[in-house]
Design a protein around this motif. Structure first.
Motif, short mmCIF file in Angstrom:
data_model
loop_
_atom_site.label_atom_id
_atom_site.label_comp_id
_atom_site.label_asym_id
_atom_site.label_seq_id
_atom_site.Cartn_x
_atom_site.Cartn_y
_atom_site.Cartn_z
N TRP A 1 0.81 -1.22 0.00
CA TRP A 1 0.00 0.00 0.00
C TRP A 1 0.84 1.28 0.00
CZ3 TRP A 1 -5.08 -0.93 -0.84
CH2 TRP A 1 -5.54 -2.22 -0.55
N VAL A 2 2.12 1.16 -0.33
CA VAL A 2 3.00 2.32 -0.38
C VAL A 2 3.51 2.50 -1.81
CG1 VAL A 2 5.16 3.35 0.44
CG2 VAL A 2 3.71 2.04 2.02
N LEU A 3 3.38 3.72 -2.33
CA LEU A 3 3.82 4.05 -3.68
C LEU A 3 5.29 4.46 -3.66
CD1 LEU A 3 2.94 4.69 -6.70
CD2 LEU A 3 2.62 7.05 -5.91
N ASP A 4 6.08 3.84 -4.52
CA ASP A 4 7.49 4.20 -4.70
C ASP A 4 7.54 5.41 -5.63
OD1 ASP A 4 10.15 4.46 -5.43
OD2 ASP A 4 10.49 2.30 -5.63
N ARG A 5 7.69 6.59 -5.05
CA ARG A 5 7.62 7.83 -5.84
C ARG A 5 8.78 7.93 -6.82
NH1 ARG A 5 7.49 12.68 -1.96
NH2 ARG A 5 7.47 13.78 -3.98
N ASP A 6 9.94 7.40 -6.48
CA ASP A 6 11.10 7.54 -7.36
C ASP A 6 10.92 6.78 -8.67
OD1 ASP A 6 12.43 9.15 -5.57
OD2 ASP A 6 13.49 7.49 -4.59
N ARG A 7 10.17 5.69 -8.62
CA ARG A 7 10.00 4.87 -9.83
C ARG A 7 8.62 5.03 -10.46
NH1 ARG A 7 12.73 -1.01 -8.66
NH2 ARG A 7 11.85 -0.78 -6.56
N SER A 8 7.81 5.90 -9.91
CA SER A 8 6.46 6.12 -10.43
C SER A 8 6.40 7.48 -11.11
CB SER A 8 5.43 6.05 -9.29
OG SER A 8 5.51 4.81 -8.61
N GLN B 1 12.33 4.48 -15.95
CA GLN B 1 11.75 4.41 -14.61
C GLN B 1 12.00 3.07 -13.93
OE1 GLN B 1 11.01 8.07 -14.52
NE2 GLN B 1 9.99 6.98 -12.85
N LEU B 2 12.02 2.01 -14.71
CA LEU B 2 12.13 0.66 -14.14
C LEU B 2 13.45 0.01 -14.50
CD1 LEU B 2 8.50 -0.67 -14.82
CD2 LEU B 2 9.37 0.61 -12.84
#
Length: 303
Positions: free
Chosen positions: A168-175, A247-248
């Motif tokens: 439930w946590v968004l990885d801001r660096d890769r999003s 990004q990935l």
């Protein structure tokens, strides 16, 4: 979508065009030869958006006698702002569909929206994966899926959303969100067809015909334009892939990479083997909608 339609049926048949009035002017929806663009930042809070939503509900047989709770979406980068919810835009988007100024020129009045929640479109795709329905129709959170690190690549009409989520946590660096999708392909195709036909500006209907059938009729003659379609598609696909790979680039810790969105369906033959752990869903075009439906049932208590 355009202003009031000037199409007239010569045999009494329905034209396939529906006209509406709003406080911001008239609109027509349906088989419009030259449609207005919806790819602009103000669209989620516009009269144009209200008309399109009202028309979609009309197509489902819903009118002013129905009261609804609904869920809609925003691209990832517009849903969040500086690492937090973009409360201003989300609030204005919610209020927009409660203005109730859309009326059909034939007397149609749309359904009444009682509650309107907004999700990030890519996150809705993740919700669709994490919340599953059993054979009896009951929804539950699959904890193992929620604990996986999952990448959602949502290729839509206007935007490419990439969301990496774990527990439930968004990885801001890769999003991220990039302004690239089917609209870019259509624009690239229209430009190439303009050159191919020596300055003939094709209608939206002709461009759609070329895109879907790889043929187009111009001045009464049918032309095969498959190579032009491929050229336009690949020019945009290369940009999509560049953003995804940037990004990935560190994807070894990602358990599953999902491709979703309507443009993913169109690009299906070109998306193979980007990642070892990738999945392109059979119903990729509806993953976000299914996620929003599950959210509505699970969080809003509605079926």
């Amino acid at each position: 979508m355009s202003g009031l339609s000037n199409q007239i049926s010569l045999n009494g048949a329905k034209s396939g065009v529906f006209s509406y009035l709003t406080q911001d002017g008239p609109f027509s929806v349906g088989n419009i030869e030259a449609a207005e663009d919806t790819a602009y930042d103000g669209y989620p809070t516009s009269a144009q958006n209200r008309v399109i939503v009202a028309h979609a509900l009309r197509q489902l047989g819903l009118n002013q006698s129905h009261t609804l709770d609904i869920v809609t979406g925003l691209p990832l980068k517009r849903f969040y702002l500086n690492g937090d919810l973009n409360k201003d835009l989300i609030g204005r988007k919610k209020k927009n569909l409660k203005i109730y100024d859309v009326k059909g020129v034939d007397g149609y009045a749309p359904a009444v929206i009682k509650r309107h929640d907004v999700l990030s479109e890519a996150i809705a795709g993740w919700v669709n994966y994490v919340i599953q329905r059993n054979p009896e129709g009951k929804l539950s959170i699959v904890k193992d899926r929620a604990l996986e690190r999952t990448a959602i690549i949502d290729i839509g009409g206007r935007t490419l959303d990439i969301a990496v989520v774990k527990d439930w946590v968004l990885d801001r660096d890769r999003s991220t969100t990039d302004e690239i999708g089917m609209i870019k392909i259509v624009t690239a195709l229209k430009d190439r067809l303009y050159d191919f036909f020596n300055g003939v500006d094709l209608t939206d209907e002709q461009v759609e015909q070329a895109l879907t059938t790889r043929q187009v009729k111009v001045k009464g003659k049918l032309h095969v334009v498959g190579e032009i379609v491929d050229s336009a598609t690949m020019s945009v696909l290369n940009s999509i892939k560049a953003t995804v790979m940037r990004q990935l680039q560190k994807s070894g810790d990602i358990d599953t990479v999902f491709f979703i969105g309507g443009t993913s369906e169109f690009l299906r033959p070109h998306l193979a083997d980007w990642f070892e752990q990738q999945v392109l869903l059979e119903d990729a075009a509806f993953a976000n909608a299914e996620g929003m439906l599950k959210y509505a049932e699970f969080a809003m208590g509605q079926k």
